[in-house]
Design a protein around this motif. Structure first.
Motif, mmCIF file in Angstrom:
data_model
loop_
_atom_site.group_PDB
_atom_site.id
_atom_site.type_symbol
_atom_site.label_atom_id
_atom_site.label_comp_id
_atom_site.label_asym_id
_atom_site.label_seq_id
_atom_site.Cartn_x
_atom_site.Cartn_y
_atom_site.Cartn_z
ATOM 1 N N LEU B 241 -5.289 51.575 -63.250
ATOM 2 C CA LEU B 241 -5.123 52.933 -62.723
ATOM 3 C C LEU B 241 -6.313 53.805 -63.094
ATOM 4 N N ALA B 242 -6.879 53.544 -64.263
ATOM 5 C CA ALA B 242 -8.032 54.333 -64.698
ATOM 6 C C ALA B 242 -9.267 53.974 -63.879
ATOM 7 N N GLY B 243 -9.271 52.788 -63.302
ATOM 8 C CA GLY B 243 -10.414 52.390 -62.487
ATOM 9 C C GLY B 243 -10.555 50.890 -62.493
ATOM 10 N N ALA B 244 -10.375 50.280 -61.329
ATOM 11 C CA ALA B 244 -10.522 48.836 -61.239
ATOM 12 C C ALA B 244 -11.998 48.498 -61.336
ATOM 13 N N ARG B 245 -12.307 47.264 -61.739
ATOM 14 C CA ARG B 245 -13.711 46.887 -61.874
ATOM 15 C C ARG B 245 -14.213 46.047 -60.702
ATOM 16 N N HIS B 246 -13.394 45.140 -60.236
ATOM 17 C CA HIS B 246 -13.859 44.281 -59.142
ATOM 18 C C HIS B 246 -13.926 45.087 -57.835
ATOM 19 N N PRO B 247 -15.018 44.950 -57.091
ATOM 20 C CA PRO B 247 -15.130 45.726 -55.846
ATOM 21 C C PRO B 247 -13.983 45.470 -54.865
ATOM 22 N N TYR B 248 -13.402 44.264 -54.898
ATOM 23 C CA TYR B 248 -12.272 44.011 -53.997
ATOM 24 C C TYR B 248 -11.058 44.833 -54.418
ATOM 25 N N THR B 249 -10.772 44.844 -55.721
ATOM 26 C CA THR B 249 -9.642 45.654 -56.208
ATOM 27 C C THR B 249 -9.878 47.123 -55.893
ATOM 28 N N GLN B 250 -11.118 47.553 -56.099
ATOM 29 C CA GLN B 250 -11.440 48.953 -55.789
ATOM 30 C C GLN B 250 -11.149 49.250 -54.323
ATOM 31 N N GLY B 251 -11.561 48.318 -53.446
ATOM 32 C CA GLY B 251 -11.330 48.496 -52.014
ATOM 33 C C GLY B 251 -9.851 48.517 -51.669
ATOM 34 N N LEU B 252 -9.101 47.618 -52.309
ATOM 35 C CA LEU B 252 -7.655 47.573 -52.065
ATOM 36 C C LEU B 252 -6.998 48.886 -52.467
ATOM 37 N N LEU B 253 -7.350 49.378 -53.650
ATOM 38 C CA LEU B 253 -6.755 50.622 -54.133
ATOM 39 C C LEU B 253 -7.103 51.788 -53.215
ATOM 40 N N ARG B 254 -8.284 51.714 -52.611
ATOM 41 C CA ARG B 254 -8.705 52.777 -51.685
ATOM 42 C C ARG B 254 -7.990 52.687 -50.344
ATOM 43 N N SER B 255 -7.300 51.586 -50.087
ATOM 44 C CA SER B 255 -6.696 51.382 -48.762
ATOM 45 C C SER B 255 -5.290 51.952 -48.653
ATOM 46 N N PHE B 256 -4.725 52.418 -49.757
ATOM 47 C CA PHE B 256 -3.357 52.946 -49.722
ATOM 48 C C PHE B 256 -3.377 54.466 -49.706
ATOM 49 N N PRO B 257 -2.873 55.075 -48.637
ATOM 50 C CA PRO B 257 -2.804 56.534 -48.632
ATOM 51 C C PRO B 257 -1.832 56.995 -49.721
ATOM 52 N N SER B 258 -2.241 57.998 -50.473
ATOM 53 C CA SER B 258 -1.413 58.486 -51.573
ATOM 54 C C SER B 258 -0.547 59.654 -51.119
ATOM 55 N N LEU B 259 0.509 59.900 -51.872
ATOM 56 C CA LEU B 259 1.379 61.036 -51.572
ATOM 57 C C LEU B 259 0.987 62.258 -52.387
ATOM 58 N N THR B 260 0.047 62.060 -53.296
ATOM 59 C CA THR B 260 -0.386 63.161 -54.143
ATOM 60 C C THR B 260 -1.906 63.270 -54.065
ATOM 61 N N GLY B 261 -2.431 64.337 -54.608
ATOM 62 C CA GLY B 261 -3.880 64.514 -54.634
ATOM 63 C C GLY B 261 -4.410 64.963 -53.294
ATOM 64 N N PRO B 262 -5.712 65.212 -53.225
ATOM 65 C CA PRO B 262 -6.298 65.724 -51.981
ATOM 66 C C PRO B 262 -6.235 64.680 -50.871
ATOM 67 N N ARG B 263 -6.183 65.160 -49.636
ATOM 68 C CA ARG B 263 -6.207 64.243 -48.496
ATOM 69 C C ARG B 263 -7.652 63.925 -48.164
ATOM 70 N N VAL B 264 -8.064 62.708 -48.427
ATOM 71 C CA VAL B 264 -9.439 62.317 -48.114
ATOM 72 C C VAL B 264 -9.424 61.112 -47.189
ATOM 73 N N ARG B 265 -10.519 60.929 -46.468
ATOM 74 C CA ARG B 265 -10.607 59.774 -45.592
ATOM 75 C C ARG B 265 -10.784 58.519 -46.442
ATOM 76 N N LEU B 266 -9.950 57.512 -46.184
ATOM 77 C CA LEU B 266 -10.038 56.250 -46.912
ATOM 78 C C LEU B 266 -10.879 55.278 -46.097
ATOM 79 N N GLU B 267 -11.600 54.421 -46.770
ATOM 80 C CA GLU B 267 -12.499 53.553 -46.015
ATOM 81 C C GLU B 267 -12.036 52.109 -45.881
ATOM 82 N N GLY B 268 -11.061 51.685 -46.671
ATOM 83 C CA GLY B 268 -10.596 50.307 -46.545
ATOM 84 C C GLY B 268 -11.678 49.320 -46.934
#
Lengths: 337, 330
Positions: B241-268
């Motif tokens: 949660l603090a920050g994944a290290r592998h670029p694939y994990t980072q990409g996966l985490l970026r692919s889920f729209p969150s219900l909290t925090g600012p609305r930003v464009r996700l890149e998948g």
């Protein structure tokens, strides 16, 4: 923004069984909504809530039992069935591109055939190439002669979007178009639809069970439960502070590890599917942790709560201070936090 | 000692285009009382790994290398008869579709009793019935449901019955493969909370498999992320949660729209998964990786274990590890 698509008090009654024992299910009950030009409206609900039935009525694929659907003030279906010309301006993107694409046709035919059916004059190849580029399948020449089996799930869904786009719709209706795809591909499809909406001045009706994707896509949101809209309003406002107990349960049950843990009472009661859906009064009351006696009253309608267009179908809309009316187990999640 | 130790597991499938490794050198361990998550997108090998551990591989798939040890005992070397002592009693499994695999013409009661009698010798029918009642209670199921048929129960209740069955013999490890994917989120939440509570009560371990990373990060103590048959990263929940290290994990985490925090464009993640019949050399994620280095094309990234967990990526390779990998790869 003026209303482009208007849904006036539509209901759908499904009948089943023989003439001795006929059962009637009111899948959609008196739903009204409005889609404005250039807007994305998300319709969110769980399986069986009536959202897909609503979509089919909007598209003119299923004549409503009651009520009517209008695009730009003109009806979508004629009396007694039959889609009208207007319905062409509404196009659907389905959930499963693996099922809806014709696997015997090349991409050129999949996209080109509807153009022909809708009266456009050939040759279509250049228009198909252009559509392929618009949905990000480039170089388009590499894709136009392929068969669906040579495409990935995400590429198939792009082809289906190109096909819908070719007819020149004003409104795209998307029913869970990413749920069959891997998440990293699904987000690309969502981005594509947002881009197309912007570039082609489309409006979008986004139907989903996933609040996260609804928040990502939509300007306004309508939450459905038991065939009714129970809450609607600007997406950010509704998600930040839901007023209907069902919306709150849905929000709290949606996985989001970054959110602080929430009280279990808000969703525990809501999970009791077997409690059943009452025909009159508030349909959620048997599963509502805040239910009171008067919730069985028959006149629970949508109530406007603010001037920003928020509406809620609840006699006791939630405030910051609402406490559950039933005792619940303590929040076990606290121990983990 | 960990409860379960998986080392360099390799599972091969036969296909019309030739054999391929759906699981290619996967290692991880599961501690007692831990919920360990295995995440990744379709085809990454997460379910195949689980089936390999539970010895449920059939037909075209077989284990061709590596080891699976439970309490020090090598499971892959046991005969079927020997492994029968592990099924249900020490390892049980809950599948996504399990709720639809209950026998439609048998009452819930009979199915629970059957499961108990089949695996416990010398127990009377009356005792088995009493135990079935206890199991229902554990899963928060009203006892009168024992007399019902599966079709009379909602999907969520049927899945609770399946979880109750998996608990029947108090196993040490329960493998759950997408146990709530077919259910609505509110129903899912109730079942997930129940699993966590039962785990606290009985102290079993869970191997939890899902494609739903946010769900996984809500309930798992540690998470392993697989990509194209290999383990990309293993980290504790907080670390991820603090920050994944592998670029694939980072990409996966970026692919889920969150219900909290600012609305930003996700890149998948651009591109698609590689063909496992002819996998690319070096790192299998390199063609989709925004940080790919020249070395990624030729050398398989070394698996590096540290306090933060395990990561298999050249971006984090220490100089000597890189040299070793280069020597091994040449």
């Amino acid at each position: 923004m003026k209303p482009l698509l208007q849904v006036h008090n539509v209901s759908q009654v499904y009948e089943s069984g023989g003439f001795l024992r006929k059962s009637r299910v009111r899948a959609v009950r008196d739903v009204s909504l409005e889609l404005r030009e250039g807007e994305v409206l998300a319709v969110v609900g769980e399986s069986g809530c009536g959202k897909s039935t609503l979509a089919r009525m909007i598209l003119g694929l299923l004549p409503p039992t009651e009520g009517r659907v209008e695009l730009d003030g003109r009806p979508v279906v004629r009396r007694g069935g039959g889609r009208l010309e207007t319905a062409k301006r509404l196009q659907m993107i389905f959930q499963d591109p693996f099922e809806t694409i014709n696997s015997n046709q090349k991409v050129e035919t999949v996209i080109g055939r509807p153009l022909q059916l809708h009266g456009a004059k050939g040759p279509f190849r250049d228009r198909v190439l252009k559509l392929l580029r618009q949905v990000g399948l480039t170089p388009a020449e590499d894709y136009i002669d392929k068969y669906p089996s040579q495409l990935s799930g995400g590429q198939k869904q792009r082809v289906m979007i190109a096909r819908a786009l070719g007819i020149g719709p004003r409104v795209l209706v998307a029913d869970e178009p990413t749920s069959m795809l891997d998440v990293s591909i699904g987000i690309d499809i969502m981005n594509l639809m947002l881009d197309l909406k912007r570039d082609h001045e489309l409006s979008l009706l986004w139907i989903t069970h996933n609040l996260g994707s609804a928040r990502y896509m939509s300007d306004r949101i309508a939450i459905m439960f038991g065939g009714q809209i129970v809450e609607s309003g600007p997406t950010e406002e509704v998600i930040a502070a839901p007023k209907h107990p069902y919306t709150k349960a849905l929000l709290y049950a949606s996985p989001d590890p970054r959110r602080e843990q929430v009280e279990a009472a808000a969703f525990q009661a809501a999970g009791r599917e077997e409690a059943g859906l009452p025909e009159t009064g508030c349909r959620f009351r048997h599963r509502c942790p805040y239910a009171r006696e008067d919730c069985a009253r028959s006149d629970v309608g949508l109530i406007a709560t603010t001037d920003s267009g928020r509406e809620v179908r609840c006699l006791h809309p939630l405030t910051d201070r609402t406490e559950p009316s039933r005792s619940q187990e303590a929040d076990r999640k606290e121990m983990e936090a | 000692m960990s409860l379960l130790e998986v080392r360099d597991l390799q599972i091969e499938y036969a296909s019309a285009r030739g054999p391929f490794k759906a699981v290619d050198g996967v290692s991880f361990s599961i501690e007692r009382g831990e919920i360990f998550g295995l995440a990744g997108e379709s085809g990454c090998g997460k379910s195949t790994t689980a089936y390999g551990i539970a010895r449920l591989l059939r037909g075209a798939a077989r284990i061709v290398g590596g080891s699976v040890r439970m309490d020090g005992v090598e499971l892959t070397k046991l005969s079927d008869a020997q492994f029968d002592a592990y099924r249900w009693a020490r390892i049980s499994i809950v599948l996504q579709s399990a709720m639809n695999n209950l026998n439609p013409v048998m009452k819930i009661k009979e199915q629970l009793i059957d499961a108990i009698l089949a695996h416990r010798t010398g127990i009377s029918r009356a005792d088995a019935l009493r135990q079935a009642g206890e199991l229902m209670e554990l899963a928060d199921l009203p006892k009168d449901r024992l007399e019902r048929f599966p079709h009379e129960l909602s999907g969520g209740m049927r899945q609770r019955v399946v979880i109750a069955m998996a608990l029947a013999l108090r196993p040490e490890l329960i493998i759950m493969d997408e146990p709530t994917t077919a259910l609505d989120v509110i129903t899912q939440k109730g079942i997930i909370d129940k699993i966590v509570e039962l785990k606290r009560t009985f102290g079993f371990s869970v191997l939890f498999i899902t494609h739903d990373l946010p769900l996984m990060l809500e309930i798992c103590d540690r998470v392993g992320v697989m990509y194209a048959g290999r383990m990309a990263e293993i980290a504790a929940r907080e670390r991820m949660l603090a920050g994944a290290r592998h670029p694939y994990t980072q990409g996966l985490l970026r692919s889920f729209p969150s219900l909290t925090g600012p609305r930003v464009r996700l890149e998948g993640i651009p591109g698609s998964t590689p063909d496992l019949v002819a996998p690319p050399s070096g790192c299998r994620f390199r063609d989709r990786c925004p940080h790919a280095l020249p070395v990624c094309g030729s050398v398989q990234p070394p698996v590096q274990a540290g306090e933060d967990g395990v990561v298999s990526c050249h971006l984090y390779a220490k100089e000597d590890a890189l040299d070793e990998a280069a020597a091994a790869g040449s």
